[in-house]
Design a protein around this motif. Sequence first.
Motif, PDB file in Angstrom:
ATOM      1  N   LEU B 141     -14.559  -5.184   9.093  1.00  0.00           N
ATOM      2  CA  LEU B 141     -13.415  -5.689   8.329  1.00  0.00           C
ATOM      3  C   LEU B 141     -13.577  -7.147   7.932  1.00  0.00           C
ATOM      4  O   LEU B 141     -12.926  -7.622   7.018  1.00  0.00           O
ATOM      5  N   MET B 226     -14.487   3.837  -5.687  1.00  0.00           N
ATOM      6  CA  MET B 226     -13.639   4.446  -4.672  1.00  0.00           C
ATOM      7  C   MET B 226     -12.172   4.337  -5.070  1.00  0.00           C
ATOM      8  O   MET B 226     -11.410   5.283  -4.938  1.00  0.00           O
ATOM      9  N   ALA B 227     -11.798   3.151  -5.571  1.00  0.00           N
ATOM     10  CA  ALA B 227     -10.398   2.928  -5.925  1.00  0.00           C
ATOM     11  C   ALA B 227      -9.979   3.805  -7.092  1.00  0.00           C
ATOM     12  O   ALA B 227      -8.805   4.147  -7.245  1.00  0.00           O
ATOM     13  N   ARG B 229     -10.782   6.871  -7.610  1.00  0.00           N
ATOM     14  CA  ARG B 229     -10.429   8.243  -7.240  1.00  0.00           C
ATOM     15  C   ARG B 229      -8.925   8.310  -7.065  1.00  0.00           C
ATOM     16  O   ARG B 229      -8.321   7.552  -6.335  1.00  0.00           O
ATOM     17  N   GLU B 230      -8.340   9.247  -7.766  1.00  0.00           N
ATOM     18  CA  GLU B 230      -6.884   9.246  -7.864  1.00  0.00           C
ATOM     19  C   GLU B 230      -6.200   9.557  -6.532  1.00  0.00           C
ATOM     20  O   GLU B 230      -6.693  10.292  -5.705  1.00  0.00           O
ATOM     21  N   VAL B 231      -5.034   8.997  -6.384  1.00  0.00           N
ATOM     22  CA  VAL B 231      -4.214   9.306  -5.225  1.00  0.00           C
ATOM     23  C   VAL B 231      -3.344  10.504  -5.605  1.00  0.00           C
ATOM     24  O   VAL B 231      -2.541  10.426  -6.522  1.00  0.00           O
ATOM     25  N   VAL B 232      -3.550  11.607  -4.924  1.00  0.00           N
ATOM     26  CA  VAL B 232      -2.756  12.792  -5.228  1.00  0.00           C
ATOM     27  C   VAL B 232      -1.838  13.075  -4.055  1.00  0.00           C
ATOM     28  O   VAL B 232      -2.267  13.145  -2.918  1.00  0.00           O
ATOM     29  N   GLU B 233      -0.606  13.201  -4.331  1.00  0.00           N
ATOM     30  CA  GLU B 233       0.387  13.473  -3.266  1.00  0.00           C
ATOM     31  C   GLU B 233       0.181  14.879  -2.719  1.00  0.00           C
ATOM     32  O   GLU B 233       0.082  15.818  -3.464  1.00  0.00           O
TER      33      GLU B 233
END
Lengths: 359, 233
Positions: B141, B226-227, B229-233
């Motif tokens: 990190l 990476m960002a 790539r869609e966020v799918v609920e």
Amino acid sequence: MLEVRLKRKLQGFTLDVAFKVDQEILAILGPSGSGKTMTLQCISGLVRPDEGYVSLNGTVLLDTSKKINLPARQRRVGFVFQNYALFPHLTVSQNVGYGIRHLPPDEIKEKITNLLGKMNIPHLSDRFPRQLSAGQQQRVAVARALAPEPEVLLLDEPFSALDSLVKERLQLELQALHEFYKGIILFVTHDLTEGYKFSSKIAVFESGNIVQHDDKERVITCPSNHTVARLVGFKNLMEGSVTKVQNNVATIEVPELGGAILAKVSNASRLMPSQRVTVGIRPEYVQLRKEAGENTLYCTMDRIAEGVSATNCYFHVNTVGVTRHYLMVILSRPDSGVIKEGQKSHLYLPPEHVVVITN
Amino acid sequence: MTETYLAPLWISLKTVLVATVITFFLGIAAARWMAHYTGKCKSLIDGLFILPLVLPPTVVGLGLLLLFGKNGPIGQFLELFNTTIVFSWPATVIAAVSISFPLMYMTARGAFEQVDTHIEDAARTLGASEWRVFWSVTMPLSWPGVASATILSLARCLGEFGATLMLAGNIPGKTATIPVAIYFSIQAGDMNVALILVGIVLVIAFGSLAAIAYWKGKAYKARAAMANREVVE
């Protein structure tokens, strides 16, 4: 069983609590800054109290008098942080698998699949935390904490970062959690409805002390003191003195209301005539009546605050010579049409819902 | 003839490599320790660690000379094993480490303190030892910070002159690093040698800058991919 005794000096107050929890869900309820989170941190071993004792199912995790203080990694205590604290550089599977890498690879895989299935997120296994919604992150955090099969699961304000729709669904899901997780669950909240819905017992914290620790039903019906009463929703609290106790019915003179009101009490022997007490009633139990009668007050409605599912009405007592005291009444939405601001009505306080708090 | 240029280049490369590796581990160890240390002497120790950065390198060099010299405590101890540090190749490494350590320590500590302690605590409650917490959570990190700390240290090692000269001197083919060799070429009126050495330093500097830029660009592209790539609920 989890047994906890803690003492720790904090800024402004001292945390000093002692409680026991069986295989059940305990809600730790209290305003922010009352030592709730610190209690969880002491149980998990992340913070060392000045003095204390923690044992979990017979194993002593902490005993300052015997210089025993197991580090967090050896305590078998699952912790779900308020901000979930997922490892941002690891995928969902890797997050869940972090605590079980000592197992053989097949078993790790199976366990991750199993847990993600139970949390309804099997399709997210290759995502990174930043690609998840808050609700999904919470499920991952719970799955990750459960993977090493902890004997107790601590949840710090688990629903505070969620919007109300997701919150409701997740609360239902977490209630179902107890069906497959057989350990002890402790969860911290400042929201009474949340604590009530999700737990079997409630411990009320106030500036570092437990002011009441009881079945949730007892906490909301028989608050032990003024603070608890306010915290659990007794909006109508008034000072008074006992005049008579007979057949489990106490008559209490309340100057603020300009008269006496009756209260049904379960334990009449603790009340003495002329004893100073606080009487309280939840606003949802106050009823509107057309005529005067026993335990009714003649009042005028001053203000109305319409809510989505219920309406708050504020009345003042009409008796002459009485300083204006407001009574809050919650009417369900269909009932709220019957009265308008400025109108007068009799308010009935059902004696079985009037609570007497001895200070 | 090529010996004139290749010897300093070789010595410099060896010194920079060894010194950067040593500084890396010393620096992150000190940074990790100080990031968690809560004792009374915190600011005193912190000050001591940063001191070589604020002192003139010649002063640091003199200090090292007093420590490692014939009458110094470490020097006398090493005498028992028939070893002398002063005016030997290891002296160039010791000088470079002393000078670059504060940069590594300060930057790495800043990076470690930026890491959300809840994430480290989460690892602890999941059964991770402090060692594993550090290598599997804290380091990844704070990697961008630690990487820039390493690059800064490397650059400082390459340019180190004052302390090196004090402790290691100018022994051609043994302790003369590129910066030292440049200085003595000019002193001897050998402008051509100095310019060629300067050219070598420039090539190394630009080369490493290009490498960093390439590596950063790659890391950036990976992150962006990476960002996306869609966020799918």
